[in-house]
Design an enzyme around this catalytic site. Sequence first.
Site, PDB file in Angstrom:
ATOM      1  N   LYS A  34     -25.655 -25.580 -31.055  1.00  0.00           N
ATOM      2  CA  LYS A  34     -27.029 -25.062 -31.100  1.00  0.00           C
ATOM      3  C   LYS A  34     -27.227 -24.357 -32.448  1.00  0.00           C
ATOM      4  O   LYS A  34     -27.476 -25.028 -33.442  1.00  0.00           O
ATOM      5  CB  LYS A  34     -27.303 -24.232 -29.852  1.00  0.00           C
ATOM      6  N   HIS A  85     -26.756 -19.170 -26.720  1.00  0.00           N
ATOM      7  CA  HIS A  85     -28.069 -19.152 -27.383  1.00  0.00           C
ATOM      8  C   HIS A  85     -28.204 -18.017 -28.385  1.00  0.00           C
ATOM      9  O   HIS A  85     -29.308 -17.729 -28.849  1.00  0.00           O
ATOM     10  CB  HIS A  85     -29.184 -19.109 -26.339  1.00  0.00           C
ATOM     11  N   ARG A  94     -36.104 -37.898 -15.417  1.00  0.00           N
ATOM     12  CA  ARG A  94     -36.111 -37.515 -16.829  1.00  0.00           C
ATOM     13  C   ARG A  94     -36.330 -38.716 -17.726  1.00  0.00           C
ATOM     14  O   ARG A  94     -35.665 -39.735 -17.572  1.00  0.00           O
ATOM     15  CB  ARG A  94     -34.789 -36.839 -17.199  1.00  0.00           C
ATOM     16  N   SER A 154     -31.771 -18.933 -21.677  1.00  0.00           N
ATOM     17  CA  SER A 154     -32.498 -19.780 -22.622  1.00  0.00           C
ATOM     18  C   SER A 154     -33.841 -20.301 -22.143  1.00  0.00           C
ATOM     19  O   SER A 154     -34.624 -20.787 -22.946  1.00  0.00           O
ATOM     20  CB  SER A 154     -31.633 -20.966 -23.016  1.00  0.00           C
TER      21      SER A 154
HETATM   22  C1  LIG Z   1     -26.320 -25.563 -23.656  1.00  0.00           C
HETATM   23  C2  LIG Z   1     -25.577 -24.516 -22.857  1.00  0.00           C
HETATM   24  C3  LIG Z   1     -24.196 -24.612 -22.629  1.00  0.00           C
HETATM   25  C4  LIG Z   1     -23.445 -25.848 -22.983  1.00  0.00           C
HETATM   26  O1  LIG Z   1     -23.214 -25.947 -24.345  1.00  0.00           O
HETATM   27  P1  LIG Z   1     -23.018 -27.410 -24.991  1.00  0.00           P
HETATM   28  O2  LIG Z   1     -22.265 -27.148 -26.229  1.00  0.00           O
HETATM   29  O3  LIG Z   1     -24.376 -27.974 -25.187  1.00  0.00           O
HETATM   30  O4  LIG Z   1     -22.220 -28.209 -23.990  1.00  0.00           O
HETATM   31  C5  LIG Z   1     -23.535 -23.545 -22.043  1.00  0.00           C
HETATM   32  N1  LIG Z   1     -24.206 -22.440 -21.656  1.00  0.00           N
HETATM   33  C6  LIG Z   1     -25.541 -22.331 -21.813  1.00  0.00           C
HETATM   34  C7  LIG Z   1     -26.217 -21.087 -21.358  1.00  0.00           C
HETATM   35  C8  LIG Z   1     -26.271 -23.367 -22.393  1.00  0.00           C
HETATM   36  O5  LIG Z   1     -27.592 -23.286 -22.496  1.00  0.00           O
END
Ligand SMILES: *Cc1c(COP(=O)(O)O)cnc(C)c1O
Length: 432
Positions: free
Chosen positions: A250, A219, A21, A191
Amino acid sequence: MDYERRFQDAINRLKAEERYRIFANLERDASRFPMAMWRPAGEEHSPREVTVWCSNDYLGMGGHKDVIEASVSAARAHGAGAGGTRNISGTHHPIVQLEAELADLHGKPASLVFTSGWVSNLAGISTIASLLPNCVILSDAQNHNSMIEGVRRSGCEKKVWRHNDVDHLEELLAAEPIERCKLVVFESLYSMDGDIAPIAAIVALAERYNAMTYIDEVHAVGIYGPRGGGLSEREGLAHRIDVIEGTLAKGFGSLGGYIAASAAVIDAVRSYAPSFIFTSTMPPSVAASATAAVRHLKRSNAERERHQDMARMVKHALRAAGLPVMDNPSHIVPVFVGDAERCRAASEMLLERHAIYIQPINYPTVAKGTERLRITPTPAHSEAQVADLVESLVDVWTTLGLRFEPAKVIPLRPAAQDPAQCVYPEMRKAAE
Ligand SMILES: *Cc1c(COP(=O)(O)O)cnc(C)c1O
């Protein structure tokens, strides 16, 4: 033992498999979202302006004036850090307010905030399942790594059902004695493909077979539902789901994660989860910014509406140009490439030649052969930026000789929980 050599070998293996990455050094411009300054490696002194098309700050709330103001004024008032764990002086007023706001968002009696969504899944799933005698966990095959870690950590028996396949879930539920404790864990919106779970059918099965339900709405929170309560709110199902998990990082543009549930479930996780107990509380400024974002999105639909309009517009424009958009009913716009090296090359060319940043999505985030560019339109993108995106992608597709054909079917990812798909050998061993 040549220790250094072992680490270098491990890195070289990733490079050989196109899994290494490379992080883009980015500086987001809060006043001009989704624009950012990118500093190419070795040229850090001469940043270049780029348009970000892959942020999970889906609604641009990280740059919202109320959110920034809440963060700054809380830092001024209370200082930079929390000063302790929740138990030892760290339960500050802003986090208490945030937990009340989140419980209200989901119509639950209580909620509990963690330092990330990843930790909330680890702590939530493992603690709840391990407090249930002889519990069996039924887990969707495409569940996120944080959920898999929670399942593993619980030490409970695990059964994986085929992704979104309610018949298979029913088969597994029916095979257990009705009185046995069962926890069904799944996501509302996956996602990488952008597909949505049959939540109503899963909840109905859980009720019929006497199972608890745990949904990851990471999401969807802020983004769906009349108050931003996620897909469980949109579909009127929140009250029939036992535990709703979400992130503040997010749709809400900040940092942290949470679960919302009954008072007893929340009190039990609060009391038994080591990853909650033995770690410091998030800073007041972070909690206050998250609260401001949640409050704003409870009242305002404008961001959600514009977000969905932009996602539809981008999908339509890319399809019209013949680009292989993978079909789904959500705000995620995956464009199929199907090869790790070309996916990375496409991303690099977009950045270098067109000042567009879209991180390549390669194995192990998705299965080999299903590599893609994952585009996330936001309410802040303009129609001119969409036109520029389409033109740039067409140029990259032509230059690299990629296929201009519709991605007819979503190629199924092999189960994320298939041991062969695990990232680390020790995880593979644990899964076997
Ligand atoms: C990004 C993600 C998480 C983790 O959330 P963060 O707040 O970024 O640690 C948990 N579940 C899913 C499905 C995610 O895509």
